[in-house]
Enzyme design. Sequence first.
Site, PDB file in Angstrom:
ATOM      1  N   ARG A  18     -25.637  16.997 -16.105  1.00 42.84           N
ATOM      2  CA  ARG A  18     -25.971  17.078 -17.535  1.00 42.84           C
ATOM      3  C   ARG A  18     -27.285  16.377 -17.885  1.00 42.84           C
ATOM      4  O   ARG A  18     -27.918  16.676 -18.883  1.00 42.84           O
ATOM      5  CB  ARG A  18     -24.828  16.538 -18.380  1.00 42.84           C
ATOM      6  CG  ARG A  18     -24.581  15.084 -18.138  1.00 42.84           C
ATOM      7  CD  ARG A  18     -23.452  14.549 -18.950  1.00 42.84           C
ATOM      8  NE  ARG A  18     -23.273  13.157 -18.564  1.00 42.84           N
ATOM      9  CZ  ARG A  18     -22.302  12.392 -18.956  1.00 42.84           C
ATOM     10  NH1 ARG A  18     -21.389  12.866 -19.756  1.00 42.84           N
ATOM     11  NH2 ARG A  18     -22.224  11.148 -18.567  1.00 42.84           N
ATOM     12  N   THR A  72     -10.025   3.658   0.144  1.00 42.23           N
ATOM     13  CA  THR A  72     -10.956   4.761  -0.110  1.00 42.23           C
ATOM     14  C   THR A  72     -11.969   4.912   1.014  1.00 42.23           C
ATOM     15  O   THR A  72     -12.206   6.012   1.516  1.00 42.23           O
ATOM     16  CB  THR A  72     -11.706   4.498  -1.440  1.00 42.23           C
ATOM     17  OG1 THR A  72     -10.739   4.343  -2.478  1.00 42.23           O
ATOM     18  CG2 THR A  72     -12.651   5.622  -1.774  1.00 42.23           C
ATOM     19  N   ALA A  88     -27.530   2.607   0.242  1.00 44.68           N
ATOM     20  CA  ALA A  88     -28.078   3.848   0.816  1.00 44.68           C
ATOM     21  C   ALA A  88     -27.469   5.032   0.103  1.00 44.68           C
ATOM     22  O   ALA A  88     -26.349   4.972  -0.397  1.00 44.68           O
ATOM     23  CB  ALA A  88     -27.768   3.925   2.300  1.00 44.68           C
ATOM     24  N   GLU A 108     -42.883   1.371  10.828  1.00 39.18           N
ATOM     25  CA  GLU A 108     -44.071   0.508  10.904  1.00 39.18           C
ATOM     26  C   GLU A 108     -44.944   0.640   9.655  1.00 39.18           C
ATOM     27  O   GLU A 108     -45.730  -0.243   9.340  1.00 39.18           O
ATOM     28  CB  GLU A 108     -44.876   0.776  12.179  1.00 39.18           C
ATOM     29  CG  GLU A 108     -45.544   2.124  12.235  1.00 39.18           C
ATOM     30  CD  GLU A 108     -46.300   2.354  13.544  1.00 39.18           C
ATOM     31  OE1 GLU A 108     -47.056   1.463  13.965  1.00 39.18           O
ATOM     32  OE2 GLU A 108     -46.127   3.435  14.144  1.00 39.18           O
ATOM     33  N   ALA A 123       3.113  -0.762  -5.890  1.00 39.45           N
ATOM     34  CA  ALA A 123       3.512  -2.065  -6.436  1.00 39.45           C
ATOM     35  C   ALA A 123       3.226  -2.135  -7.931  1.00 39.45           C
ATOM     36  O   ALA A 123       2.266  -1.540  -8.425  1.00 39.45           O
ATOM     37  CB  ALA A 123       2.737  -3.167  -5.725  1.00 39.45           C
ATOM     38  N   TYR A 129      -6.288  -0.745  11.397  1.00 39.55           N
ATOM     39  CA  TYR A 129      -6.046  -1.600  10.222  1.00 39.55           C
ATOM     40  C   TYR A 129      -4.650  -2.213  10.278  1.00 39.55           C
ATOM     41  O   TYR A 129      -4.449  -3.383   9.983  1.00 39.55           O
ATOM     42  CB  TYR A 129      -6.231  -0.791   8.924  1.00 39.55           C
ATOM     43  CG  TYR A 129      -7.646  -0.879   8.420  1.00 39.55           C
ATOM     44  CD1 TYR A 129      -7.985  -1.684   7.347  1.00 39.55           C
ATOM     45  CD2 TYR A 129      -8.672  -0.184   9.058  1.00 39.55           C
ATOM     46  CE1 TYR A 129      -9.284  -1.797   6.909  1.00 39.55           C
ATOM     47  CE2 TYR A 129      -9.985  -0.278   8.634  1.00 39.55           C
ATOM     48  CZ  TYR A 129     -10.286  -1.088   7.563  1.00 39.55           C
ATOM     49  OH  TYR A 129     -11.583  -1.216   7.144  1.00 39.55           O
ATOM     50  N   HIS A 188     -44.537   0.591  17.324  1.00 37.33           N
ATOM     51  CA  HIS A 188     -45.244   1.867  17.354  1.00 37.33           C
ATOM     52  C   HIS A 188     -44.696   2.763  18.449  1.00 37.33           C
ATOM     53  O   HIS A 188     -44.415   2.266  19.537  1.00 37.33           O
ATOM     54  CB  HIS A 188     -46.734   1.604  17.592  1.00 37.33           C
ATOM     55  CG  HIS A 188     -47.566   2.828  17.485  1.00 37.33           C
ATOM     56  ND1 HIS A 188     -47.807   3.450  16.280  1.00 37.33           N
ATOM     57  CD2 HIS A 188     -48.184   3.571  18.439  1.00 37.33           C
ATOM     58  CE1 HIS A 188     -48.563   4.511  16.499  1.00 37.33           C
ATOM     59  NE2 HIS A 188     -48.797   4.605  17.790  1.00 37.33           N
ATOM     60  N   GLU A 219       0.867  -1.193   0.000  1.00 41.75           N
ATOM     61  CA  GLU A 219       0.000   0.000   0.000  1.00 41.75           C
ATOM     62  C   GLU A 219       0.893   1.229   0.000  1.00 41.75           C
ATOM     63  O   GLU A 219       1.828   1.323   0.780  1.00 41.75           O
ATOM     64  CB  GLU A 219      -0.911  -0.014   1.237  1.00 41.75           C
ATOM     65  CG  GLU A 219      -1.763   1.236   1.401  1.00 41.75           C
ATOM     66  CD  GLU A 219      -2.696   1.512   0.218  1.00 41.75           C
ATOM     67  OE1 GLU A 219      -3.590   0.700  -0.056  1.00 41.75           O
ATOM     68  OE2 GLU A 219      -2.505   2.565  -0.442  1.00 41.75           O
ATOM     69  N   GLY A 230     -24.071  13.742 -10.988  1.00 42.71           N
ATOM     70  CA  GLY A 230     -25.433  13.346 -10.645  1.00 42.71           C
ATOM     71  C   GLY A 230     -25.506  12.023  -9.921  1.00 42.71           C
ATOM     72  O   GLY A 230     -26.576  11.466  -9.722  1.00 42.71           O
TER      73      GLY A 230
HETATM   74  P1  FAD Z   1     -10.042   0.816  -2.200  1.00 47.87           P
HETATM   75  O1  FAD Z   1     -10.718   0.874  -0.894  1.00 47.87           O
HETATM   76  O2  FAD Z   1     -10.084   2.032  -3.053  1.00 47.87           O
HETATM   77  O3  FAD Z   1      -8.530   0.417  -1.932  1.00 47.87           O
HETATM   78  C1  FAD Z   1      -7.569   0.369  -2.937  1.00 47.87           C
HETATM   79  C2  FAD Z   1      -6.226   0.648  -2.321  1.00 47.87           C
HETATM   80  O4  FAD Z   1      -5.210   0.291  -3.254  1.00 47.87           O
HETATM   81  C3  FAD Z   1      -5.993   2.116  -2.006  1.00 47.87           C
HETATM   82  O5  FAD Z   1      -5.628   2.254  -0.649  1.00 47.87           O
HETATM   83  C4  FAD Z   1      -4.862   2.538  -2.939  1.00 47.87           C
HETATM   84  O6  FAD Z   1      -3.984   3.485  -2.350  1.00 47.87           O
HETATM   85  C5  FAD Z   1      -4.147   1.218  -3.145  1.00 47.87           C
HETATM   86  N1  FAD Z   1      -3.372   1.134  -4.381  1.00 47.87           N
HETATM   87  C6  FAD Z   1      -3.750   1.474  -5.635  1.00 47.87           C
HETATM   88  N2  FAD Z   1      -2.780   1.206  -6.517  1.00 47.87           N
HETATM   89  C7  FAD Z   1      -1.752   0.677  -5.814  1.00 47.87           C
HETATM   90  C8  FAD Z   1      -0.450   0.188  -6.154  1.00 47.87           C
HETATM   91  N3  FAD Z   1      -0.035   0.171  -7.419  1.00 47.87           N
HETATM   92  N4  FAD Z   1       0.338  -0.264  -5.154  1.00 47.87           N
HETATM   93  C9  FAD Z   1      -0.074  -0.252  -3.866  1.00 47.87           C
HETATM   94  N5  FAD Z   1      -1.296   0.173  -3.486  1.00 47.87           N
HETATM   95  C10 FAD Z   1      -2.117   0.628  -4.447  1.00 47.87           C
HETATM   96  N6  FAD Z   1     -19.166   2.479  -0.252  1.00 47.87           N
HETATM   97  C11 FAD Z   1     -20.115   2.072   0.612  1.00 47.87           C
HETATM   98  O7  FAD Z   1     -20.342   0.873   0.741  1.00 47.87           O
HETATM   99  N7  FAD Z   1     -20.819   2.970   1.367  1.00 47.87           N
HETATM  100  C12 FAD Z   1     -20.598   4.308   1.278  1.00 47.87           C
HETATM  101  O8  FAD Z   1     -21.242   5.094   1.962  1.00 47.87           O
HETATM  102  C13 FAD Z   1     -19.594   4.759   0.380  1.00 47.87           C
HETATM  103  N8  FAD Z   1     -19.313   6.078   0.275  1.00 47.87           N
HETATM  104  C14 FAD Z   1     -18.323   6.489  -0.568  1.00 47.87           C
HETATM  105  C15 FAD Z   1     -18.050   7.845  -0.645  1.00 47.87           C
HETATM  106  C16 FAD Z   1     -17.058   8.303  -1.477  1.00 47.87           C
HETATM  107  C17 FAD Z   1     -16.761   9.794  -1.523  1.00 47.87           C
HETATM  108  C18 FAD Z   1     -16.309   7.380  -2.262  1.00 47.87           C
HETATM  109  C19 FAD Z   1     -15.229   7.868  -3.181  1.00 47.87           C
HETATM  110  C20 FAD Z   1     -16.572   6.024  -2.192  1.00 47.87           C
HETATM  111  C21 FAD Z   1     -17.587   5.562  -1.345  1.00 47.87           C
HETATM  112  N9  FAD Z   1     -17.901   4.211  -1.256  1.00 47.87           N
HETATM  113  C22 FAD Z   1     -18.889   3.799  -0.383  1.00 47.87           C
HETATM  114  C23 FAD Z   1     -17.236   3.211  -2.114  1.00 47.87           C
HETATM  115  C24 FAD Z   1     -16.150   2.439  -1.349  1.00 47.87           C
HETATM  116  O9  FAD Z   1     -15.256   3.347  -0.758  1.00 47.87           O
HETATM  117  C25 FAD Z   1     -15.415   1.522  -2.314  1.00 47.87           C
HETATM  118  O10 FAD Z   1     -16.356   0.697  -2.967  1.00 47.87           O
HETATM  119  C26 FAD Z   1     -14.412   0.615  -1.595  1.00 47.87           C
HETATM  120  O11 FAD Z   1     -13.467   1.369  -0.896  1.00 47.87           O
HETATM  121  C27 FAD Z   1     -13.714  -0.301  -2.623  1.00 47.87           C
HETATM  122  O12 FAD Z   1     -12.746  -1.075  -1.990  1.00 47.87           O
HETATM  123  P2  FAD Z   1     -11.492  -1.632  -2.803  1.00 47.87           P
HETATM  124  O13 FAD Z   1     -10.788  -2.556  -1.870  1.00 47.87           O
HETATM  125  O14 FAD Z   1     -11.915  -2.137  -4.108  1.00 47.87           O
HETATM  126  O15 FAD Z   1     -10.589  -0.344  -3.108  1.00 47.87           O
END
Ligand code: FAD
Length: 450
Positions: free
Chosen positions: A197, A41, A339, A440, A114, A98, A435, A34, A174
């Site tokens: 749009r 994200t 949600a 409900e 990576a 984590y 209630h 990482e 949107g």
């Molecule tokens: P990620 O969590 O994006 O993890 C990928 C990781 O890989 C990152 O830490 C990145 O730094 C790392 N990485 C990338 N390339 C490399 C590399 N070459 N070498 C080493 N590391 C690398 N989901 C919900 O369920 N509920 C929500 O309310 C919600 N709200 C959201 C709000 C926002 C603003 C955003 C942007 C997303 C939201 N999501 C939500 C979506 C959710 O965050 C993603 O679906 C989820 O994080 C996807 O997990 P992932 O493991 O696929 O990727």
Amino acid sequence: MKYDFDLFVIGAGSGGVRTARMSASKGLKVGIAEYQALGGTCVNVGCIPKKLFVYASEYSHIFDQAEGFGWSIAKTEFNWDILRENKNKEIERLNKIYNNLLDHVGVKVIRGRASILDPHSVKVGNNVYTAKNILIATGGTPYIPEFPGSKLVVTSNEAFYLKELPRKIIIVGGGYIAVEFAGIFKGLGVETHLVYRGPLFLKGFDSDVRNKIKEEYENQGVVLHFSTDVEEVKKINSGYCVRLSTKEEIDVDLVMYATGRIPNIKDLGLESLNIKTKSNGTIIVDDYFNTSEPSIYALGDVIGRIELTPVAIAEGMALSNFFVTGMRSSVDYTNIPTAIFSQPNSASVGLTEEEAIKIHGIDLRIYKSQFRPMKATLGGGDSKVFMKLIVIHSSDVVIGCHMVGDYAGEIIQGLAVAIKAGATKQNFDSTVGIHPTAAEEFVTMRQPVD
Ligand code: FAD
């Protein structure tokens, strides 16, 4: 052949961490790379900080209603620096958790970006690691289209760390992220414009839900510009001047783009491997997350199925199960509840009315209810709760359940179990309500709409 690791995971986000942890806890030797903060994200620039901002923003509605319940509210003032810094501290706390979770089961955390060298080796910095299997769990990144001034705008990534709260903002997009941020900024007292749009935001959600959120946002004073594009953003003294396709020019302090996300595949080394991607860059995998390269797997947002944290986690659970037991398992993508943390919240499980009609034609019964929430009787306000059930007429099975109103996410999560279990409308009707609650109403809707 002896490898350094049984499994090497690229990306410590929702999907990568879950796969790494589960595999290591069952005895596999696992490494994870990482280059940003642990948690991906969701933890750093997604679900968690977003929900904290929604909580902060919702206080404005709570203050508005408090007087009717006897509270005298002194002049309220909002301090952005306090919210941002408290949020940052909470995220740092989660980053450490984590790290501990991975450490605890013996996953080796390797800091750096990576890239894959060949089907069994990965390079991070100057080091090369070999692995029996490699997992790409690199997620996605916000996408900003090219247009005059596109370098001047921010995305959700930066919105979480703004030095100052803008007084006036334009949010472009949107999808649910644009809608959620519009609610956040409006609630925090920012004059908020949303430019999209298409003719109505939240494409893909039930049309009643989309219209209801539109109505709620208009009542709250979010200025909606539908069927409108941004033509140009220019820097002006006090901020930015945004020219719309309607030729209207709006001066704002900040322009935020939430116009979709693209998969993180840049510099991963995919070109030299036999890994197929779709035209939008998402990695093609089979039902068991195997890419076209037998030792390389991918899951989460980078495969572009349903881009949600619990989905990435479910995919990680299925894949780690395979790595540990050798038994392939897939994920059931039906009836995944979702949600929108708009204000008020919205949540859904199952089919929209439009999808249901496509599949079942007129063999449907639709139940709808709209009412003033009890809190508004003393608290005031125009907000209404909206609920909808979609039922197959011939079998009585409930196939869609939608809500706009406070705690919609909490309520629909419970109903999702019923929908997943195949509940009929008769099952809903014979369930006794709690209630007095808004929820409900879901078990007391008796009269289908025409
Ligand atoms: P990620 O969590 O994006 O993890 C990928 C990781 O890989 C990152 O830490 C990145 O730094 C790392 N990485 C990338 N390339 C490399 C590399 N070459 N070498 C080493 N590391 C690398 N989901 C919900 O369920 N509920 C929500 O309310 C919600 N709200 C959201 C709000 C926002 C603003 C955003 C942007 C997303 C939201 N999501 C939500 C979506 C959710 O965050 C993603 O679906 C989820 O994080 C996807 O997990 P992932 O493991 O696929 O990727």
